[in-house]
Design a protein around this motif. Sequence first.
Motif, PDB file in Angstrom:
ATOM      1  N   VAL A   1      19.726  -9.863  -5.407  1.00  0.00           N
ATOM      2  CA  VAL A   1      18.354 -10.378  -5.367  1.00  0.00           C
ATOM      3  C   VAL A   1      17.377  -9.280  -4.946  1.00  0.00           C
ATOM      4  O   VAL A   1      16.305  -9.117  -5.536  1.00  0.00           O
ATOM      5  N   GLN A   2      17.750  -8.503  -3.923  1.00  0.00           N
ATOM      6  CA  GLN A   2      16.857  -7.409  -3.517  1.00  0.00           C
ATOM      7  C   GLN A   2      16.697  -6.407  -4.660  1.00  0.00           C
ATOM      8  O   GLN A   2      15.613  -5.873  -4.888  1.00  0.00           O
ATOM      9  N   GLY A   3      17.790  -6.171  -5.377  1.00  0.00           N
ATOM     10  CA  GLY A   3      17.718  -5.237  -6.499  1.00  0.00           C
ATOM     11  C   GLY A   3      16.838  -5.766  -7.622  1.00  0.00           C
ATOM     12  O   GLY A   3      16.100  -5.009  -8.259  1.00  0.00           O
ATOM     13  N   ILE A   4      16.900  -7.069  -7.858  1.00  0.00           N
ATOM     14  CA  ILE A   4      16.043  -7.675  -8.888  1.00  0.00           C
ATOM     15  C   ILE A   4      14.570  -7.528  -8.492  1.00  0.00           C
ATOM     16  O   ILE A   4      13.714  -7.202  -9.308  1.00  0.00           O
ATOM     17  N   GLY A   5      14.290  -7.739  -7.196  1.00  0.00           N
ATOM     18  CA  GLY A   5      12.921  -7.557  -6.715  1.00  0.00           C
ATOM     19  C   GLY A   5      12.436  -6.129  -6.925  1.00  0.00           C
ATOM     20  O   GLY A   5      11.313  -5.890  -7.380  1.00  0.00           O
ATOM     21  N   TRP A   6      13.300  -5.186  -6.576  1.00  0.00           N
ATOM     22  CA  TRP A   6      13.002  -3.768  -6.742  1.00  0.00           C
ATOM     23  C   TRP A   6      12.754  -3.457  -8.215  1.00  0.00           C
ATOM     24  O   TRP A   6      11.874  -2.682  -8.575  1.00  0.00           O
ATOM     25  N   ALA A   7      13.530  -4.087  -9.083  1.00  0.00           N
ATOM     26  CA  ALA A   7      13.421  -3.814 -10.515  1.00  0.00           C
ATOM     27  C   ALA A   7      12.116  -4.360 -11.092  1.00  0.00           C
ATOM     28  O   ALA A   7      11.462  -3.700 -11.891  1.00  0.00           O
ATOM     29  N   LEU A   8      11.735  -5.558 -10.666  1.00  0.00           N
ATOM     30  CA  LEU A   8      10.689  -6.271 -11.405  1.00  0.00           C
ATOM     31  C   LEU A   8       9.299  -6.226 -10.772  1.00  0.00           C
ATOM     32  O   LEU A   8       8.310  -6.226 -11.490  1.00  0.00           O
ATOM     33  N   ASN A   9       9.205  -6.237  -9.461  1.00  0.00           N
ATOM     34  CA  ASN A   9       7.873  -6.407  -8.878  1.00  0.00           C
ATOM     35  C   ASN A   9       7.565  -5.581  -7.643  1.00  0.00           C
ATOM     36  O   ASN A   9       6.406  -5.299  -7.364  1.00  0.00           O
ATOM     37  N   GLU A  10       8.566  -5.221  -6.862  1.00  0.00           N
ATOM     38  CA  GLU A  10       8.255  -4.639  -5.555  1.00  0.00           C
ATOM     39  C   GLU A  10       7.804  -3.186  -5.684  1.00  0.00           C
ATOM     40  O   GLU A  10       8.422  -2.397  -6.376  1.00  0.00           O
ATOM     41  N   GLU A  11       6.751  -2.872  -4.968  1.00  0.00           N
ATOM     42  CA  GLU A  11       6.284  -1.486  -4.865  1.00  0.00           C
ATOM     43  C   GLU A  11       5.222  -1.398  -3.779  1.00  0.00           C
ATOM     44  O   GLU A  11       4.487  -2.350  -3.539  1.00  0.00           O
ATOM     45  N   TYR A  12       5.151  -0.244  -3.131  1.00  0.00           N
ATOM     46  CA  TYR A  12       4.000   0.078  -2.302  1.00  0.00           C
ATOM     47  C   TYR A  12       2.888   0.491  -3.263  1.00  0.00           C
ATOM     48  O   TYR A  12       3.030   1.441  -4.020  1.00  0.00           O
ATOM     49  N   TYR A  13       1.782  -0.255  -3.237  1.00  0.00           N
ATOM     50  CA  TYR A  13       0.666   0.044  -4.133  1.00  0.00           C
ATOM     51  C   TYR A  13      -0.396   0.776  -3.313  1.00  0.00           C
ATOM     52  O   TYR A  13      -0.943   0.223  -2.359  1.00  0.00           O
ATOM     53  N   PHE A  14      -0.635   2.037  -3.664  1.00  0.00           N
ATOM     54  CA  PHE A  14      -1.542   2.870  -2.870  1.00  0.00           C
ATOM     55  C   PHE A  14      -2.894   3.047  -3.549  1.00  0.00           C
ATOM     56  O   PHE A  14      -2.971   3.167  -4.772  1.00  0.00           O
ATOM     57  N   SER A  15      -3.946   3.081  -2.737  1.00  0.00           N
ATOM     58  CA  SER A  15      -5.250   3.489  -3.241  1.00  0.00           C
ATOM     59  C   SER A  15      -5.241   5.008  -3.396  1.00  0.00           C
ATOM     60  O   SER A  15      -4.295   5.686  -2.977  1.00  0.00           O
ATOM     61  N   ASP A  16      -6.297   5.542  -3.977  1.00  0.00           N
ATOM     62  CA  ASP A  16      -6.350   6.987  -4.203  1.00  0.00           C
ATOM     63  C   ASP A  16      -6.265   7.776  -2.913  1.00  0.00           C
ATOM     64  O   ASP A  16      -5.794   8.907  -2.902  1.00  0.00           O
ATOM     65  N   ASN A  17      -6.742   7.192  -1.808  1.00  0.00           N
ATOM     66  CA  ASN A  17      -6.700   7.950  -0.554  1.00  0.00           C
ATOM     67  C   ASN A  17      -5.492   7.578   0.316  1.00  0.00           C
ATOM     68  O   ASN A  17      -5.502   7.774   1.528  1.00  0.00           O
ATOM     69  N   GLY A  18      -4.454   7.045  -0.322  1.00  0.00           N
ATOM     70  CA  GLY A  18      -3.194   6.873   0.386  1.00  0.00           C
ATOM     71  C   GLY A  18      -3.127   5.630   1.258  1.00  0.00           C
ATOM     72  O   GLY A  18      -2.298   5.549   2.157  1.00  0.00           O
ATOM     73  N   GLN A  19      -3.999   4.653   0.987  1.00  0.00           N
ATOM     74  CA  GLN A  19      -3.944   3.403   1.757  1.00  0.00           C
ATOM     75  C   GLN A  19      -3.051   2.421   1.013  1.00  0.00           C
ATOM     76  O   GLN A  19      -3.258   2.185  -0.176  1.00  0.00           O
ATOM     77  N   MET A  20      -2.103   1.834   1.718  1.00  0.00           N
ATOM     78  CA  MET A  20      -1.296   0.793   1.090  1.00  0.00           C
ATOM     79  C   MET A  20      -2.164  -0.459   0.939  1.00  0.00           C
ATOM     80  O   MET A  20      -2.738  -0.943   1.906  1.00  0.00           O
ATOM     81  N   MET A  21      -2.279  -0.984  -0.284  1.00  0.00           N
ATOM     82  CA  MET A  21      -3.192  -2.089  -0.555  1.00  0.00           C
ATOM     83  C   MET A  21      -2.502  -3.450  -0.511  1.00  0.00           C
ATOM     84  O   MET A  21      -3.167  -4.479  -0.533  1.00  0.00           O
ATOM     85  N   ASN A  22      -1.186  -3.457  -0.496  1.00  0.00           N
ATOM     86  CA  ASN A  22      -0.483  -4.743  -0.616  1.00  0.00           C
ATOM     87  C   ASN A  22       0.482  -4.958   0.549  1.00  0.00           C
ATOM     88  O   ASN A  22       1.641  -5.312   0.352  1.00  0.00           O
ATOM     89  N   SER A  23      -0.012  -4.744   1.766  1.00  0.00           N
ATOM     90  CA  SER A  23       0.869  -4.797   2.932  1.00  0.00           C
ATOM     91  C   SER A  23       1.034  -6.216   3.478  1.00  0.00           C
ATOM     92  O   SER A  23       0.874  -6.469   4.660  1.00  0.00           O
TER      93      SER A  23
END
Lengths: 755, 291
Positions: free
Chosen positions: A659-681
């Motif tokens: 299940v964790q692998g499926i999440g990693w495959a399909l949707n999970e990511e740290y989404y960063f703004s241009d100045n390195g701010q994580m936007m989806n914490s």
Amino acid sequence: MTTPNQVLSEVEYDVIGKRPVRPDGVDKVTGRAQYGVDLELTGLLHARVLRSPHAHARIKAIDTSKAEALAGVRAIVTAADLPFAALSREDLGNDYNRFKFLSDNFLASDKALYRGHAIAAVAADNAHIAESALALIDVDYEVLEPVVDVRAAMQDGSPLLHDDLIHTSAMGEISDKPSNVASYMKFEKGETAAGFANSDVIVEREFTTASVHQGYIEPHNATAHWRADGQINVWCSTQGAFVVRANTADVLRVDVSDVRVTPMEIGGGFGGKVSFYLEPVAALLSRKAGAPVKVLMSRTEVFEGSGPAPGSWMRVKMGANSAGKITAAEIELAFEAGAYPGSPVMQGATCAFACYELENGTVSGYDVLVNKPKTAAYRAPGSPQAAFGVEQVVDELCQKLGVDPVEFRLNNAVTEGSRKVEGPVFQKIGLVECLEAARNHEHYRTPLEGPNRGRGIASGFWMNRGFHSSVNMTVNPDGTVNLIEGSVDIGGSRASIAQQAAETLGISYEDIKPQVVDTDSIGYTMVTGGSRTTFATGWAAILAAEDVKGQMVERAASIWDVPSEDVEYDSGVVRHKSQELSFTFKELARQLYTTGGGITGTASLDPTGEGNSFGVHLVDVEVDPETGKTEILRYTAIQDAGKAVHPSYVEGQIQGGAVQGIGWALNEEYYFSDNGQMMNSSFLDYRMPTSLDLPMIDTVIVEVANPGHPYGVRGVGEVPIVPPLAAVANAVGHATDQRLTNLPITPGSVLEARL
Amino acid sequence: MRAIDYVAPTSLSEAVSVLSANGDRARPLAGGTDIIVQLRGGRRELDVLVDAKTIPELNQIEMTDSGLRLGAAVPCYEIYQNQQVAAAYPGLIDAAGLIGSIQIQGRASIGGNLCNAAPSGDSIPPVITLGGEAHINGPNGWRAVAAENFCTGPGRSVLEPGEILVGIQIPAPVANSGTAYLRFIPRNEMDIAVAGVSSSVVLDASGQTIQSARIALASVGPTPILATAAGDSLAGKAASDDAIAEAGRLASEAATPITDMRGTIRQRHHLVDVLTRRTLNIAIRRARGEE
């Protein structure tokens, strides 16, 4: 549509292989289990951590005076309170970088290296005051340009995280130029170029994966009391109390015996709670305030301030001949270390081709600094990323050769005696048996029909670990046994260790009472991690049980006044070999206190012989061609467990990893703004799969007994996260006729590839 | 988080007087599924929360000949468990049944969804396409605002300090009409729409020709959007794939999305087209009594 979970078993035992209720179950389902946040102590203060809002900044000054003046604030600490602040380069010598990095990740001294980097902490009468006080701390930052992508960080002219501290160490050589590349390594076997020359087909592709978080449900927490006599007591959520003890003592420059760490119940770790962030900070606050201090992280702090698994870039090249044999393989990996060196790129490199018999191979890897939290272990660290690349290239080779992907893998599978690219030779392993179980499975034999559907298959490897474990076992007069261990129970290990003790003693599982205790109360025990606990702590329980058995034999001999050689222990009964004399375990236990005293068996060991793990996953998907959304239709995970001590918990591990692998495959990511701010914490926007996103994960447990363990046990916790990324990618690739080489394979990215 | 006051008024006039006395430092509290999260996260500061669940008018759900009067604090589960409402307004139920999660639906209200004024508010597009009207009370008495005019920006609405949304009035469904709402999310629950579309149609007696249609969009602009040109394009047309495709194209044109962590501009324009076609097809089938 789904089939029941299966166990393909070789050996039957009395207790091992059964599915008893877990000893910690009642407390957990009734809400009575004590987690770190539940701890209450007299005079307890509550602390919060101030974190950098910038991904990269020089800390010019910190003014805490306004916060100190706030009523109810009891202590404030910054990096100036850590021993590192008082030590010079001369004091630390060659240890300077290591010690600076260790200290700075608890509280930053000169630079904030990621958004969420701890800068200061406040202890107050309550958490609300502590939070208000954080807003009164003035930090003078000189904001610097961040770099959050591994390839950008490797370019000349990239912002440097550590100015002149890091020089690439490569193959024993250290460059003279500062760099974000902390280290470079390379392994070779055979003649890779010649192997490619002898191939009939070659596939070469580049891949990227995003930073992903372990996503444990319980945030990090720590309570510390630095007592007036110098003793530091720590209560925390950790996978390894002895690691917390060692590193807390190290960073605070006290002796390990000055630190006692009590591991509370743990709400998930997945490797991420091998690392820790709060304990020394809580201890420093406690010393200043003269009271115990509890500090908690919010979910946002967990995302921004605790270790994700590294984002990565990879180039994979593999060649095969028309007979379906791999002739050569090459992988180059660059992993994000985060703010300090130490990504699992080495593990990624050594796992990459572990499923394949290779005559010619080259693996190389870069450990690269970027402005993200220092990466932490996450379930088979490094292997899922490497498999994402390799298993897709293998899939493409199969397509080009027109061969069945399971047959191709069987044709190239490693077996006992195969040598890996980096040197080690496999002992008895179960990859072939897993592939055969896949080939024979009803899932694989049922054709997948319908438009926009695809089936993916991938295999995966994890080496597993041994490491130190200790167990003490005390016999109670009622015939029960207290089993004292240092392994934090994350996935049911109290049960699986008690089962091994019960099997060895020949008594019932219910008569073993396991307890996880603090670092003063048990011998050295390494982390619950590396898929080692059921293997190594289980083995310690076996040895401690053997110790108990020997002492029971001695005691019976003494009671009967016969030589102990004439007494044997058999299935929970102590009996004379020739005379009609015997005691059941309970009968003898009842007499211990009046016949010479109680009996305690002990064992500490550092075993080798951990058997390697392999898994093979099958997945069917359907991709909505208009929205790009992938639906998992069916999933089967096959894995060699050696011997499944508690099959339900092995299935749980396999399902959880998938299940964790499926999440990693399909949707999970740290989404960063241009100045390195994580936007989806938050868990809203950091999209881990929910139960509604998944079918039942069917499992098949294959048992190829590990000759390196008394009951044939292999670790099972990590390898199930290795195949899913590639299995899903292969399935989506077949459903869409598009090979997707960048994770996550979101609906948006599938759509973008089509539009 | 600072200490704040909690007031549980038992009448509308009491609520309005507390809200008026505190201006923008007070907000009504219905299910709290947004405002409490905002307060805890430091994204909003208030002195007073005024509980809307203790005011009778805000908690009534009533079907009359003129339509549905939906109290602003009525939670989603009461709406979809009401057989009459569920039968009359399936498009509203589409939204009420997918907001947040089962647990969230036990507290969250459609009135709260409107007042929170998030561009992604799932229940707002169907309220718009159903011709809903917001009934507002305040220090100056009553006023009504069409649902499509209620939100004025992300998190902003027409509500003035002291005013409270009392209820939503939705006209009785006319013969041969149907409404639907769909959103696109990468997961299957617990997510915020990347794009959402509600379509409603009124067919002629034969069920083959569209007399009128309304299409409203979520998550593709600073407020929910009534895509007037897209809806109007269908008036008088046969309910054909071509007409539906044209409406999808026009709806997509009406979207003004941004690129953020939840989706890109291109993806959102595309999804509006897809969801418009899908919701129109569902609405037409519902209008024909086919589902």
